[in-house]
Scaffold this motif. Structure first.
Motif, short mmCIF file in Angstrom:
data_model
loop_
_atom_site.label_atom_id
_atom_site.label_comp_id
_atom_site.label_asym_id
_atom_site.label_seq_id
_atom_site.Cartn_x
_atom_site.Cartn_y
_atom_site.Cartn_z
N UNK A 68 2.05 11.43 -8.62
CA UNK A 68 0.75 10.74 -8.55
C UNK A 68 0.84 9.29 -9.01
N UNK A 69 1.73 9.04 -9.94
CA UNK A 69 1.94 7.69 -10.44
C UNK A 69 2.52 6.80 -9.32
N UNK A 70 3.53 7.33 -8.64
CA UNK A 70 4.12 6.57 -7.52
C UNK A 70 3.09 6.34 -6.42
N UNK A 71 2.26 7.36 -6.18
CA UNK A 71 1.22 7.23 -5.17
C UNK A 71 0.25 6.10 -5.54
N UNK A 72 -0.08 6.05 -6.80
CA UNK A 72 -0.99 5.00 -7.26
C UNK A 72 -0.35 3.61 -7.13
N UNK A 73 0.91 3.48 -7.53
CA UNK A 73 1.60 2.18 -7.40
C UNK A 73 1.58 1.72 -5.95
N UNK A 74 1.85 2.67 -5.07
CA UNK A 74 1.85 2.35 -3.64
C UNK A 74 0.45 1.94 -3.18
N UNK A 75 -0.54 2.73 -3.54
CA UNK A 75 -1.93 2.45 -3.12
C UNK A 75 -2.38 1.07 -3.60
N UNK B 175 3.38 12.00 -0.07
CA UNK B 175 3.76 12.35 -1.43
C UNK B 175 3.77 13.87 -1.58
N UNK B 176 4.87 14.39 -2.08
CA UNK B 176 5.06 15.83 -2.20
C UNK B 176 4.96 16.24 -3.66
N UNK C 15 -1.12 13.35 0.55
CA UNK C 15 -0.49 14.08 -0.56
C UNK C 15 -0.73 15.58 -0.45
N UNK C 16 0.33 16.34 -0.69
CA UNK C 16 0.21 17.80 -0.64
C UNK C 16 1.34 18.45 -1.40
#
Ligand SMILES: *[C@@H]1O[C@H](CO)[C@@H](O)[C@H](O)[C@H]1NC(C)=O
Ligand SMILES: *[C@@H]1O[C@H](CO)[C@@H](O)[C@H](O)[C@H]1NC(C)=O
Ligand SMILES: [Mg+2]
Length: 261
Positions: A90-97, A251-252, A234-235
């Motif tokens: 989730x952290x990586x997803x946030x950085x990307x977003x 994101x997995x 994400x899933x």
């Protein structure tokens, strides 16, 4: 003997208080804390290697957790490691977003799966066991219909941050139409208060089709018929992120509990 009991009690109370902190009724009592890799699933291969094989999609189409790894998986998901692994994703997803220069036309969406992504069914698995009992659809549906699945805390943080960044949220789930109302209630009670769409499965239309086909088809409609742009997706299953119209980045989340093709 005394030391063993004490360590077990200590481990149990740590795990329990950790669970309660997030409002999840973790029933770790039938499990035994296993140190390190927590046993072997076959000779010479540990359960933690099995888990890496599963997460990397090298071990596919498995039906149940190997019996030898039930305790290991139980302790993994009820302990800190699952939380930490989820946090990394989730952290990586946030950085990307955060790095995306969003076009502010309300068409940027982020697709979330529901089970083991947005909501957690851990109370169900903790009660019914992690490996030995075969999947019981009736019992699982009864649990879903209670509408009391807690949020996965790390995903919820991402959800909140995405909303403040201006993304629209689309939930895309394999849950059927008959469970839509209870899912709406459950999402709201768990703190997911806003979304653009909640897509549930038309079971007659997708009868006999895989989750990859169903989810790809619904994402394709979102992009090609409705003009949305799937920026992130994400899933917890590979079938959430494989196929077409997967989104700019996927994101997995970890899930060693079950496999959906
Ligand atoms: C499955 O769950 C239902 C509902 O809880 C129960 O009545 C049934 O006995 C279970 N089936 C098996 C095979 O355990
Ligand atoms: C997402 O992917 C599409 C298609 O490859 C590309 O045109 C678009 O610029 C990408 N958007 C972002 C935000 O990276
Ligand atoms: Mg899922």
């Amino acid at each position: 003997m005394k030391t063993t009991v004490l360590i077990f009690l200590l481990a149990t109370s740590i795990a329990t208080s950790h669970g309660l902190e997030h409002g999840i009724d973790y029933k770790i009592h039938p499990l035994r804390l296993k140190s390190g890799s927590g046993g072997h699933y076959v000779k010479g291969i540990t359960c933690s290697s099995w888990r890496v094989g599963v997460e990397a999609h090298n071990i596919i189409e498995w039906k149940t957790i190997p019996q030898e790894c039930e305790g290991y998986v139980g302790n993994y998901v009820l302990g800190d490691e699952y939380r930490e692994d989820s946090k990394v994703v989730n952290r990586e997803a946030y950085f990307y977003a955060k790095s995306i220069d969003v076009i502010k036309d309300g068409k940027n969406i982020w697709v979330f799966d529901i089970d083991e992504t947005t909501l957690s069914n851990l109370p169900y698995y903790a009660h019914h066991g992690f490996g030995v009992e075969p999947y019981n659809a009736t019992a699982f549906d009864e649990w879903v219909n209670l509408g009391i699945a807690p949020a996965l805390p790390e995903t919820q943080k991402l959800y909140n941050k995405l909303l403040s960044l201006g993304f629209k949220i689309v939930f895309l789930t394999g849950r059927p139409q008959s469970q839509k109302d209870i899912t709406v209630k459950n999402l709201k009670d768990a703190g997911y208060y806003k979304w653009e769409k909640l897509i549930v499965k038309d079971v007659s239309k997708y009868k006999g089709k895989t989750a990859v086909t169903y989810k790809s088809n619904e994402r394709k409609k979102l992009e090609e018929e409705e003009g949305y742009r799937i920026i992130g997706n994400i899933g917890d299953q590979w079938s959430d992120i494989l196929g077409t119209n997967t989104g700019n980045r996927t994101f997995k989340l970890p899930d060693p509990l079950y496999y959906i093709a």
